[in-house]
Enzyme design. Structure first.
Site, PDB file in Angstrom:
ATOM      1  N   PHE A 141       0.859  -1.177   0.000  1.00  0.00           N
ATOM      2  CA  PHE A 141       0.000   0.000   0.000  1.00  0.00           C
ATOM      3  C   PHE A 141       0.896   1.228   0.000  1.00  0.00           C
ATOM      4  CE2 PHE A 141      -2.374   3.549   1.655  1.00  0.00           C
ATOM      5  CZ  PHE A 141      -3.542   3.473   0.909  1.00  0.00           C
ATOM      6  N   ASP A 226       9.665   2.947   1.624  1.00  0.00           N
ATOM      7  CA  ASP A 226       8.464   3.697   1.992  1.00  0.00           C
ATOM      8  C   ASP A 226       8.284   3.582   3.502  1.00  0.00           C
ATOM      9  OD1 ASP A 226       5.929   4.636   2.548  1.00  0.00           O
ATOM     10  OD2 ASP A 226       4.982   3.730   0.805  1.00  0.00           O
ATOM     11  N   LYS A 255       3.088  11.399   6.853  1.00  0.00           N
ATOM     12  CA  LYS A 255       2.276  11.182   8.050  1.00  0.00           C
ATOM     13  C   LYS A 255       2.841  11.882   9.280  1.00  0.00           C
ATOM     14  CE  LYS A 255      -0.005   7.007   6.365  1.00  0.00           C
ATOM     15  NZ  LYS A 255      -1.222   7.708   5.931  1.00  0.00           N
TER      16      LYS A 255
END
Length: 401
Positions: A141, A226, A255
């Site tokens: 994801f 990531d 984030k």
């Protein structure tokens, strides 16, 4: 209807149904706790998918944002501003890298990395134009843009969004042999999550990530990590790759970099890699804006103390010990994760992940389901041990009901 029911009904009537949130309407929050519009309090065990690593309303971050709001919030990249150089310098140093390319969202950082890898492949590695390939892992994801869903294996993410962007090879996560076999002279990068979050907090086999690092270095391929969810303290270290002693060629961050206050993301790498860009070839109006830089600088300063990494490590050990005691009794099939991050596979006979999440919500605990009967637990790193145990007690009661 209650205030909650009224708010949800209005949202359902006037917003696109691209999410299916739990039926709670948050009005305020502090630390690890949120309060809804009807005055009910909930323990947040999701932390905005790690965006809120430092808790809701963190005073240092709010003060940094307020101070910057009174000065300047946006210049665009048409001009310099006085927070930009410090942000790039401090973030590069935190990562042990040289150069920063700031964006806003995690997906933008991933898209930037894809463009970086391709351009590097053509200009530096010498791959023929239009032939660059990037290897990714199944069950990944990385976001929901058209290009990113092109290399997703999640049917919900892909369905009805074709035609898909070419140039990606998908191999099983954790399978180094498959990755080696997929590599060709046109491979420019490997893009993977050190821990797969959306897939259910999947930790790869020991030795896999060092193996990826060795393979990419051997084949002159960029290793793009990531760390948008796994980085910045979540696993008990600044970066999840540190647990394996691995340093990638490129970090993708987001984030928690914005502290849950503003969206901030970044691609961080060497000057040689990010130096492939020239003015006008890539950019963002809001990327690296003064407000974002001010908040992110405070995040970086907080991480430099090591306090949050230590809390995640110590409370994470406690979390996994307690969750481990739930396995073997028939209610929990497996627990995975690292630090203050866990994926818990609930026995399907007890209900779906959504149903378990709703039962926990009724007891004042907020988690999120994924992939059937899995729930994810990722509290703010500022949570107290007492509050964490309170939440775990509610989980035990739901599983034993």
């Amino acid at each position: 209807m209650s205030t909650t029911e009224t708010a949800i009904a209005s949202a359902e009537a006037h917003s696109a149904h691209n999410y299916h949130p739990l039926p709670v309407v948050v009005a305020s929050a502090e630390g690890a706790w949120m309060t809804d519009v009807d005055g009910r309090r909930y323990l947040d065990l999701l932390a905005g998918y790690s965006a809120l690593n430092f808790g809701h309303g963190n005073r240092r971050l709010i003060d940094a944002a307020k101070a910057q709001l009174d000065r300047v919030t946006l210049t665009s990249r048409a001009f310099h501003h006085d927070r930009f150089a410090d942000f790039c310098t401090e973030l590069a140093a935190l990562c042990g890298m040289e150069t920063v390319l700031p964006m806003n969202t995690g997906a933008e950082a991933v898209e930037t990395a894809v463009k970086t890898a391709r351009k590097w492949g053509y200009r530096v590695k010498g791959v023929p134009d239009g032939m660059a390939k990037i290897i990714v892992a199944s069950d990944n994801f990385h976001g929901r843009t058209t290009t990113i869903v092109s290399f997703s294996t999640d049917p919900e993410a892909r369905a009805d969004f074709s035609p898909y962007t070419p140039g990606f090879e998908i191999v099983p996560y954790g399978d180094l042999t498959a990755m080696r076999e997929a590599m060709t002279e046109n491979t420019v990068a490997v893009l993977i999550e050190p821990i797969q979050g959306e897939a259910g907090v999947l930790v790869p086999p020991a030795g896999y990530l060092p193996g990826v690092r060795e393979l990419t270095r051997e084949r002159n391929v960029l290793f793009i990590a990531d760390e948008i969810q796994s980085g910045l303290g979540r696993t008990g270290k600044t970066f999840a790759l540190e647990h394996e002693g691995v340093v990638p060629d490129v970090y993708l961050l987001g984030k928690a970099l914005g502290g849950g206050v503003v969206p901030v993301s970044a691609v961080v790498s060497s000057a040689d890699v990010l130096g492939v860009f020239r003015p006008g070839e890539h950019g963002s109006t809001f990327g690296g804006n003064p407000l974002a830089c001010a908040v992110a600088l405070e995040v970086i300063a907080m991480l430099r103390t090591g306090e949050y990494q230590q809390r995640a490590a110590e409370l994470g050990d406690h979390l996994h010990r307690e969750l481990g005691l739930l396995t073997g009794g028939g209610a929990v099939e497996a627990v995975r994760g690292r630090g203050l991050w866990a994926g818990v596979d609930i026995a399907p006979a007890l209900g779906t992940g959504r149903e378990i999440s709703e039962k926990l919500m009724a007891l004042g605990v907020l988690v999120k389901d994924t992939h059937g009967s899995t729930i994810r637990i990722a509290p703010p790193l500022v949570i107290s041990k007492e509050d964490l145990d309170w939440g775990l007690d509610r989980l035990r009661s739901v599983l034993s009901a």
